[in-house]
Design a protein around this motif. Structure first.
Motif, PDB file in Angstrom:
ATOM      1  N   ALA A  52       0.826  -1.205   0.000  1.00  0.00           N
ATOM      2  CA  ALA A  52       0.000   0.000   0.000  1.00  0.00           C
ATOM      3  C   ALA A  52       0.864   1.259   0.000  1.00  0.00           C
ATOM      4  CB  ALA A  52      -0.933  -0.004   1.210  1.00  0.00           C
ATOM      5  N   ASP A  53       1.960   1.245   0.754  1.00  0.00           N
ATOM      6  CA  ASP A  53       2.849   2.408   0.797  1.00  0.00           C
ATOM      7  C   ASP A  53       3.452   2.690  -0.576  1.00  0.00           C
ATOM      8  OD1 ASP A  53       2.394   2.660   3.509  1.00  0.00           O
ATOM      9  OD2 ASP A  53       4.197   1.552   4.088  1.00  0.00           O
ATOM     10  N   LEU A  54       3.792   1.635  -1.308  1.00  0.00           N
ATOM     11  CA  LEU A  54       4.358   1.807  -2.647  1.00  0.00           C
ATOM     12  C   LEU A  54       3.346   2.471  -3.582  1.00  0.00           C
ATOM     13  CD1 LEU A  54       6.489   1.295  -4.844  1.00  0.00           C
ATOM     14  CD2 LEU A  54       5.579  -1.037  -5.073  1.00  0.00           C
ATOM     15  N   LEU A  55       2.111   1.993  -3.557  1.00  0.00           N
ATOM     16  CA  LEU A  55       1.090   2.585  -4.425  1.00  0.00           C
ATOM     17  C   LEU A  55       0.839   4.040  -4.059  1.00  0.00           C
ATOM     18  CD1 LEU A  55      -1.564  -0.297  -4.717  1.00  0.00           C
ATOM     19  CD2 LEU A  55       0.505   0.108  -6.059  1.00  0.00           C
ATOM     20  N   ARG A  56       0.760   4.337  -2.777  1.00  0.00           N
ATOM     21  CA  ARG A  56       0.485   5.717  -2.344  1.00  0.00           C
ATOM     22  C   ARG A  56       1.667   6.640  -2.654  1.00  0.00           C
ATOM     23  NH1 ARG A  56      -2.130   3.171   2.397  1.00  0.00           N
ATOM     24  NH2 ARG A  56      -4.390   3.381   2.053  1.00  0.00           N
ATOM     25  N   THR A  57       2.875   6.144  -2.507  1.00  0.00           N
ATOM     26  CA  THR A  57       4.053   6.963  -2.809  1.00  0.00           C
ATOM     27  C   THR A  57       4.062   7.367  -4.275  1.00  0.00           C
ATOM     28  OG1 THR A  57       5.378   5.947  -1.049  1.00  0.00           O
ATOM     29  CG2 THR A  57       6.579   6.991  -2.856  1.00  0.00           C
ATOM     30  N   LEU A  58       3.751   6.441  -5.154  1.00  0.00           N
ATOM     31  CA  LEU A  58       3.707   6.739  -6.579  1.00  0.00           C
ATOM     32  C   LEU A  58       2.556   7.697  -6.902  1.00  0.00           C
ATOM     33  CD1 LEU A  58       4.515   3.175  -7.891  1.00  0.00           C
ATOM     34  CD2 LEU A  58       5.914   5.216  -8.280  1.00  0.00           C
ATOM     35  N   SER A  59       1.401   7.444  -6.308  1.00  0.00           N
ATOM     36  CA  SER A  59       0.257   8.332  -6.533  1.00  0.00           C
ATOM     37  C   SER A  59       0.569   9.747  -6.066  1.00  0.00           C
ATOM     38  CB  SER A  59      -0.974   7.785  -5.806  1.00  0.00           C
ATOM     39  OG  SER A  59      -2.080   8.642  -5.952  1.00  0.00           O
ATOM     40  N   ASP A  60       1.181   9.869  -4.899  1.00  0.00           N
ATOM     41  CA  ASP A  60       1.523  11.190  -4.360  1.00  0.00           C
ATOM     42  C   ASP A  60       2.547  11.910  -5.238  1.00  0.00           C
ATOM     43  OD1 ASP A  60      -0.205  10.744  -2.258  1.00  0.00           O
ATOM     44  OD2 ASP A  60       1.364  10.233  -0.813  1.00  0.00           O
ATOM     45  N   ALA A  79     -11.764  -8.732  -2.877  1.00  0.00           N
ATOM     46  CA  ALA A  79     -11.075  -9.241  -1.688  1.00  0.00           C
ATOM     47  C   ALA A  79      -9.610  -8.834  -1.695  1.00  0.00           C
ATOM     48  CB  ALA A  79     -11.211 -10.757  -1.625  1.00  0.00           C
ATOM     49  N   LEU A  80      -8.984  -8.843  -2.862  1.00  0.00           N
ATOM     50  CA  LEU A  80      -7.584  -8.449  -2.966  1.00  0.00           C
ATOM     51  C   LEU A  80      -7.407  -6.961  -2.656  1.00  0.00           C
ATOM     52  CD1 LEU A  80      -6.737 -10.426  -6.214  1.00  0.00           C
ATOM     53  CD2 LEU A  80      -5.691 -10.820  -3.977  1.00  0.00           C
ATOM     54  N   ARG A  81      -8.298  -6.131  -3.187  1.00  0.00           N
ATOM     55  CA  ARG A  81      -8.199  -4.695  -2.927  1.00  0.00           C
ATOM     56  C   ARG A  81      -8.399  -4.391  -1.448  1.00  0.00           C
ATOM     57  NH1 ARG A  81     -11.160  -1.566  -7.895  1.00  0.00           N
ATOM     58  NH2 ARG A  81     -10.847   0.179  -6.448  1.00  0.00           N
ATOM     59  N   GLU A  82      -9.283  -5.131  -0.819  1.00  0.00           N
ATOM     60  CA  GLU A  82      -9.477  -4.942   0.621  1.00  0.00           C
ATOM     61  C   GLU A  82      -8.221  -5.317   1.391  1.00  0.00           C
ATOM     62  OE1 GLU A  82     -12.517  -6.311   4.208  1.00  0.00           O
ATOM     63  OE2 GLU A  82     -12.971  -6.823   2.128  1.00  0.00           O
ATOM     64  N   ASP A 100      -7.498   4.399  -2.280  1.00  0.00           N
ATOM     65  CA  ASP A 100      -7.371   5.841  -2.451  1.00  0.00           C
ATOM     66  C   ASP A 100      -6.259   6.224  -3.423  1.00  0.00           C
ATOM     67  OD1 ASP A 100      -5.983   4.716  -0.012  1.00  0.00           O
ATOM     68  OD2 ASP A 100      -4.912   6.611  -0.190  1.00  0.00           O
ATOM     69  N   ALA A 101      -5.332   5.293  -3.674  1.00  0.00           N
ATOM     70  CA  ALA A 101      -4.212   5.576  -4.572  1.00  0.00           C
ATOM     71  C   ALA A 101      -4.483   5.130  -6.006  1.00  0.00           C
ATOM     72  CB  ALA A 101      -2.950   4.881  -4.064  1.00  0.00           C
ATOM     73  N   LEU A 102      -5.591   4.422  -6.230  1.00  0.00           N
ATOM     74  CA  LEU A 102      -5.845   3.825  -7.536  1.00  0.00           C
ATOM     75  C   LEU A 102      -6.615   4.754  -8.464  1.00  0.00           C
ATOM     76  CD1 LEU A 102      -6.875   0.191  -6.500  1.00  0.00           C
ATOM     77  CD2 LEU A 102      -4.610   1.048  -7.161  1.00  0.00           C
ATOM     78  N   THR A 103      -6.201   4.743  -9.728  1.00  0.00           N
ATOM     79  CA  THR A 103      -6.921   5.470 -10.772  1.00  0.00           C
ATOM     80  C   THR A 103      -7.965   4.581 -11.421  1.00  0.00           C
ATOM     81  OG1 THR A 103      -5.032   6.903 -11.255  1.00  0.00           O
ATOM     82  CG2 THR A 103      -6.671   6.639 -13.006  1.00  0.00           C
ATOM     83  N   ALA A 104      -7.602   3.330 -11.700  1.00  0.00           N
ATOM     84  CA  ALA A 104      -8.511   2.414 -12.387  1.00  0.00           C
ATOM     85  C   ALA A 104      -7.965   0.996 -12.281  1.00  0.00           C
ATOM     86  CB  ALA A 104      -8.682   2.808 -13.853  1.00  0.00           C
ATOM     87  N   THR A 105      -8.771   0.055 -12.752  1.00  0.00           N
ATOM     88  CA  THR A 105      -8.384  -1.358 -12.794  1.00  0.00           C
ATOM     89  C   THR A 105      -8.700  -1.919 -14.173  1.00  0.00           C
ATOM     90  OG1 THR A 105      -8.803  -1.671 -10.432  1.00  0.00           O
ATOM     91  CG2 THR A 105      -8.750  -3.636 -11.799  1.00  0.00           C
TER      92      THR A 105
END
Length: 223
Positions: free
Chosen positions: A90-98, A116-119, A125-130
């Motif tokens: 989660a930290d990796l995704l948020r760091t890139l998003s930020d 279930a995976l996203r949970e 909050d860091a995702l644009t789309a899937t």
């Protein structure tokens, strides 16, 4: 132009590959197919029908595909409450998003499984789309899912990085003209990922996050 950070999920952000191996192995066993677990492991990351073709051959009885997939899905669903993300995913995704990257998931997971995976990852909050294999005609290793994700992000291939754990991920990224990072946490050897097109490899999301400054992500400048 926007930058796109594309991520596979199973074995890349979530520690689930060996659960899939067990569930496919058991589904196949129940149907009378005795496939070694190491062979199943190598096929993880392919969409269900392609996985069965890889393991059982194109000349198999296709009429049992739906039953095999349903058995896998039922077995795998029993693990949903216990799915875990890798440390720092989660930290990796948020760091890139930020940092201004559009972060997208590129996965073969079905909708309920993906929920279930996203949970488990906990970084919506860091995702644009899937982008899923259901959105395109061919799943990985075809480039279609990666190209679809690029369309969703509004980013060209040369301003994107794809992170995955399987040879199918690396091949899909290479065929789409996207720089690929391989993570070893899915259980596939470094040499196999590099041979399939990985520009760099890291142990897991935490290792990539710690070395982000000199990873392929650092080679795509903000504009």
């Amino acid at each position: 132009m926007d930058r796109a950070a594309l991520f596979d999920v199973d074995g890349t952000l979530a520690d689930t590959n060996h659960l899939h191996v067990t569930c496919w192995w058991e589904a196949l066993r129940q149907a009378g197919h005795h496939v070694p677990m190491h062979a199943v492991h190598r096929a993880i990351g392919l969409p269900g029908e392609d996985l069965l073709s890889h393991l059982l051959g194109e000349q198999r009885d296709h009429s049992e595909d739906d039953r095999l997939s349903a058995a896998h899905d039922t077995l795998y669903a029993t693990y949903f409450p216990r799915l875990r993300a890798f440390d720092a995913a989660a930290d990796l995704l948020r760091t890139l998003s930020d940092a201004g990257w559009k972060v997208l998931l590129v996965t073969s997971a079905k909708e309920r499984e993906l929920g279930a995976l996203r949970e488990a990852i906990g970084a919506d909050d860091a995702l644009t789309a899937t982008a899923t294999s259901d959105d395109v005609e061919q799943g990985k290793p075809a480039p279609d899912p990666v190209r679809h994700a690029l369309d969703l992000a509004g980013a060209p291939a040369d301003r994107a990085v794809f992170v995955g754990d399987s040879v199918w991920d690396m091949k899909a990224a290479a065929r789409a003209g996207v720089s690929a990072i391989g993570l070893l946490c899915g259980g596939i050897p470094r040499a196999d990922l590099e041979h399939a097109g990985a520009a760099a490899t890291y142990r897991d999301p935490a290792d990539l996050l710690a070395r982000l400054g000199d990873s392929p992500f650092s080679r795509v400048p903000a504009r």
